[in-house]
Design a protein around this motif. Sequence first.
Motif: not given
Length: 278
Positions: A10, A20, A24, A27-28, A39, A41
């Motif tokens: 990120g 972020r 990420a 994933a939302d 999620f 990472n």
Amino acid sequence: MALGDSLTEGVGDPVGEGWRGWAALLADGLAPADAPAQFVNFAVSGAQTRDVLERQTPAALAAGPDVASVVIGVNDTLRCSFDIHAVAARLDEVYAAFTRQGAVLLTACLPDPGAMLGLPGALARPLARRQRAVNTVVHALSERYGAVHLHAAEGAWLTDRAMWSADRLHPGERGHRQLAVRFHALLAEAGIATGRAPSSKPEFPAPTRSASLWWLATAGTGWVARRCTDLLPQLLTLAADEIRHRARGTSARLDLSASHAVAAALAALSVTEQPDAA
């Protein structure tokens, strides 16, 4: 599960005290808000294909992912030890492992770092050739393993300065959102993403020019230097070779040699065991 380097970690999309990033944001939107996706990472700044194979993949496989993104390769091109045969073999093993376990595999081809950093032609062309080699391998293996593949090495977003962070190598928030939106569209088309698509509009104001220059003068310069230290002597040699071939009108030989190396790397991979999802 997200695997990779600083792009997937990120970098360029700061939130609070951390990063972020596109994974990420994506994933939302994979599942409805009332049953959100979990999620994790695993991406680490500076990671190479070896790190993904030996460290990140075993940890991600143990968690049993439904969707696994593997976006990696730029840091390999920035090392004097770059070997497209090794890169191809590692990626083949990683892709095969997730496919065997039944995970949906996400991959992407990426722009070459020399062009993004604005390096002089003689320095940029060897890096571009390496990145094209990696992208060719990723394309071929993505097709072999039935991956959801994003063509991120081309398009208008590459020349839109608003998409990029101060270091010119990582996307800013707008760029990370662009990657998330484009991945979501591919997954929605395949019936995998059922949540709302990420917004393409930035949540935070873009950093000021003075803040960007300060970052480049401090942390940014160090970031690039740490990743290119062992490459610089070799890159100068490659640049000198580039200049000689250009003067003789034989630059095509360098491209042909790189193409032969990629073809040999792909041919060397075992094709005796094809994955069920291919």
